[in-house]
Design an enzyme around this catalytic site. Sequence first.
Site, PDB file in Angstrom:
ATOM      1  N   ASN A 111     -90.910 -44.039 -12.878  1.00 31.35           N
ATOM      2  CA  ASN A 111     -90.619 -44.513 -14.241  1.00 31.35           C
ATOM      3  C   ASN A 111     -89.245 -45.151 -14.385  1.00 31.35           C
ATOM      4  O   ASN A 111     -89.053 -46.010 -15.246  1.00 31.35           O
ATOM      5  CB  ASN A 111     -90.746 -43.318 -15.202  1.00 31.35           C
ATOM      6  N   GLY A 138     -86.218 -41.045 -13.766  1.00 32.51           N
ATOM      7  CA  GLY A 138     -85.805 -41.443 -15.109  1.00 32.51           C
ATOM      8  C   GLY A 138     -86.376 -40.521 -16.161  1.00 32.51           C
ATOM      9  O   GLY A 138     -86.706 -40.944 -17.268  1.00 32.51           O
ATOM     10  N   LYS A 141     -91.255 -56.205 -12.142  1.00 31.83           N
ATOM     11  CA  LYS A 141     -92.324 -55.347 -12.670  1.00 31.83           C
ATOM     12  C   LYS A 141     -93.701 -55.848 -12.230  1.00 31.83           C
ATOM     13  O   LYS A 141     -94.610 -55.058 -11.982  1.00 31.83           O
ATOM     14  CB  LYS A 141     -92.230 -55.266 -14.194  1.00 31.83           C
ATOM     15  N   TYR A 173     -86.492 -58.922 -14.552  1.00 27.98           N
ATOM     16  CA  TYR A 173     -87.308 -57.765 -14.971  1.00 27.98           C
ATOM     17  C   TYR A 173     -88.792 -58.113 -14.851  1.00 27.98           C
ATOM     18  O   TYR A 173     -89.568 -57.366 -14.246  1.00 27.98           O
ATOM     19  CB  TYR A 173     -86.951 -57.416 -16.414  1.00 27.98           C
ATOM     20  N   THR A 211     -90.338 -60.310 -13.068  1.00 28.64           N
ATOM     21  CA  THR A 211     -90.778 -60.525 -11.686  1.00 28.64           C
ATOM     22  C   THR A 211     -90.872 -59.205 -10.916  1.00 28.64           C
ATOM     23  O   THR A 211     -91.853 -58.959 -10.204  1.00 28.64           O
ATOM     24  CB  THR A 211     -89.789 -61.475 -10.974  1.00 28.64           C
TER      25      THR A 211
HETATM   26  P1  NDP Z   1     -84.331 -45.520 -20.820  1.00 29.42           P
HETATM   27  O1  NDP Z   1     -83.218 -46.437 -20.586  1.00 29.42           O
HETATM   28  O2  NDP Z   1     -84.501 -44.834 -22.115  1.00 29.42           O
HETATM   29  O3  NDP Z   1     -84.320 -44.437 -19.638  1.00 29.42           O
HETATM   30  C1  NDP Z   1     -84.215 -44.848 -18.308  1.00 29.42           C
HETATM   31  C2  NDP Z   1     -84.246 -43.620 -17.423  1.00 29.42           C
HETATM   32  O4  NDP Z   1     -84.146 -44.048 -16.071  1.00 29.42           O
HETATM   33  C3  NDP Z   1     -83.072 -42.700 -17.657  1.00 29.42           C
HETATM   34  O5  NDP Z   1     -83.457 -41.375 -17.397  1.00 29.42           O
HETATM   35  C4  NDP Z   1     -82.047 -43.154 -16.612  1.00 29.42           C
HETATM   36  O6  NDP Z   1     -81.128 -42.110 -16.339  1.00 29.42           O
HETATM   37  C5  NDP Z   1     -82.998 -43.458 -15.457  1.00 29.42           C
HETATM   38  N1  NDP Z   1     -82.481 -44.415 -14.493  1.00 29.42           N
HETATM   39  C6  NDP Z   1     -82.076 -45.689 -14.702  1.00 29.42           C
HETATM   40  N2  NDP Z   1     -81.640 -46.244 -13.567  1.00 29.42           N
HETATM   41  C7  NDP Z   1     -81.785 -45.295 -12.600  1.00 29.42           C
HETATM   42  C8  NDP Z   1     -81.501 -45.253 -11.216  1.00 29.42           C
HETATM   43  N3  NDP Z   1     -80.970 -46.297 -10.579  1.00 29.42           N
HETATM   44  N4  NDP Z   1     -81.774 -44.109 -10.534  1.00 29.42           N
HETATM   45  C9  NDP Z   1     -82.305 -43.035 -11.162  1.00 29.42           C
HETATM   46  N5  NDP Z   1     -82.598 -43.026 -12.480  1.00 29.42           N
HETATM   47  C10 NDP Z   1     -82.332 -44.140 -13.180  1.00 29.42           C
HETATM   48  O7  NDP Z   1     -85.674 -46.329 -20.459  1.00 29.42           O
HETATM   49  P2  NDP Z   1     -87.120 -46.357 -21.149  1.00 29.42           P
HETATM   50  O8  NDP Z   1     -87.618 -44.995 -21.407  1.00 29.42           O
HETATM   51  O9  NDP Z   1     -87.077 -47.375 -22.209  1.00 29.42           O
HETATM   52  O10 NDP Z   1     -87.970 -47.010 -19.967  1.00 29.42           O
HETATM   53  C11 NDP Z   1     -88.539 -46.231 -18.945  1.00 29.42           C
HETATM   54  C12 NDP Z   1     -89.384 -47.163 -18.092  1.00 29.42           C
HETATM   55  O11 NDP Z   1     -90.374 -47.781 -18.918  1.00 29.42           O
HETATM   56  C13 NDP Z   1     -88.588 -48.308 -17.454  1.00 29.42           C
HETATM   57  O12 NDP Z   1     -89.047 -48.538 -16.157  1.00 29.42           O
HETATM   58  C14 NDP Z   1     -88.897 -49.488 -18.351  1.00 29.42           C
HETATM   59  O13 NDP Z   1     -88.808 -50.697 -17.681  1.00 29.42           O
HETATM   60  C15 NDP Z   1     -90.331 -49.179 -18.770  1.00 29.42           C
HETATM   61  N6  NDP Z   1     -90.751 -49.802 -20.007  1.00 29.42           N
HETATM   62  C16 NDP Z   1     -90.080 -49.561 -21.172  1.00 29.42           C
HETATM   63  C17 NDP Z   1     -90.493 -50.168 -22.337  1.00 29.42           C
HETATM   64  C18 NDP Z   1     -89.814 -49.939 -23.620  1.00 29.42           C
HETATM   65  O14 NDP Z   1     -90.121 -50.671 -24.594  1.00 29.42           O
HETATM   66  N7  NDP Z   1     -88.912 -48.993 -23.738  1.00 29.42           N
HETATM   67  C19 NDP Z   1     -91.643 -51.066 -22.364  1.00 29.42           C
HETATM   68  C20 NDP Z   1     -92.263 -51.253 -21.087  1.00 29.42           C
HETATM   69  C21 NDP Z   1     -91.821 -50.633 -19.965  1.00 29.42           C
HETATM   70  P3  NDP Z   1     -79.642 -42.425 -15.748  1.00 29.42           P
HETATM   71  O15 NDP Z   1     -79.067 -43.531 -16.579  1.00 29.42           O
HETATM   72  O16 NDP Z   1     -78.920 -41.117 -15.843  1.00 29.42           O
HETATM   73  O17 NDP Z   1     -79.870 -42.840 -14.336  1.00 29.42           O
END
Ligand code: NDP
Length: 264
Positions: free
Chosen positions: A92, A14, A161, A157, A159
């Site tokens: 991530n 990600g 996490k 989500y 659970t």
């Molecule tokens: P974004 O939605 O901005 O980015 C998510 C990233 O993950 C993208 O690069 C997406 O690319 C990739 N992704 C999603 N699903 C898949 C998959 N199945 N396979 C490969 N890549 C995948 O997310 P955030 O930056 O907000 O969040 C990043 C992490 O941080 C997450 O795990 C989230 O739960 C966690 N988090 C976020 C918070 C927030 O407030 N933003 C707070 C706490 C935790 P693509 O769609 O091209 O696959």
Amino acid sequence: MDTQLKGKVAVITGGSVGIGLAVAQGLAAEGVDVAIIARDGERAHARAAEINAAYGVRTLGVAADVSRADECDRAVAEILHAFGGVDILINNAGTGSNETVMDATDAKWQYYWDLHVMAAVRLSRGFVPAMRARGGGVILMNASICAKQPLGYEPIYNTSKAALVMFSKCLSNELIPDNIRVNAVNPGLVLTPDWVKTATQLTEGTEQTAEQYLDKIAKDNAPIGRFGTPEEIANFFVFLCSPLASYSVGSTYFVDGGWLNVVA
Ligand code: NDP
């Protein structure tokens, strides 16, 4: 501060947007070669090329859905072939959910389990032999404050996490004899496209705008009164990757502007 990370190789799932992209940029700024995994290969390749141009490190964009075992295997093979080894894995990739326990299907539970937990299991299994061969490494999980303090609309989500944080602890105990440090980070409110998507969904058909919703969430919840930036989270990840964090093992760190409402 010299993070002593120059020349290392990092994999960020990600890494094409949001927190993951900020971590990839933060590591690249320290001289780390980075591989970015995301489903949208075009975006992953584009961000990888930009990081290469900005920081002069080797980069690779990999198109893979990490919720699938076969695609995890393919990504591991592609990255090891390109870089010859790996020192750092950042699990991530993830996304929020929106359901009730009574309404959600088994298929939805399974998808989030595969995305948040099994991706970290499979990629760790895939990259650890290469880390061992180099004498050590770092694996970090990007979990969430929701692993400890749930949000009402996303039980799946919360659970999955929480399970990721426990997996992090178990893996840490198993790998520290190999000089591989495993830790988890629980961010709070971080302004990324995922939040904008969630806010848009939750305010659809209401009088509130997505921006108003987000501002109210920040003021109601985080004592700091605002969302964090992806860079504020990424700085913490970069530190944990560094040998400067050599005694940080098997822990979970909250980076949440004071949102966690208990002493952890
Ligand atoms: P974004 O939605 O901005 O980015 C998510 C990233 O993950 C993208 O690069 C997406 O690319 C990739 N992704 C999603 N699903 C898949 C998959 N199945 N396979 C490969 N890549 C995948 O997310 P955030 O930056 O907000 O969040 C990043 C992490 O941080 C997450 O795990 C989230 O739960 C966690 N988090 C976020 C918070 C927030 O407030 N933003 C707070 C706490 C935790 P693509 O769609 O091209 O696959």
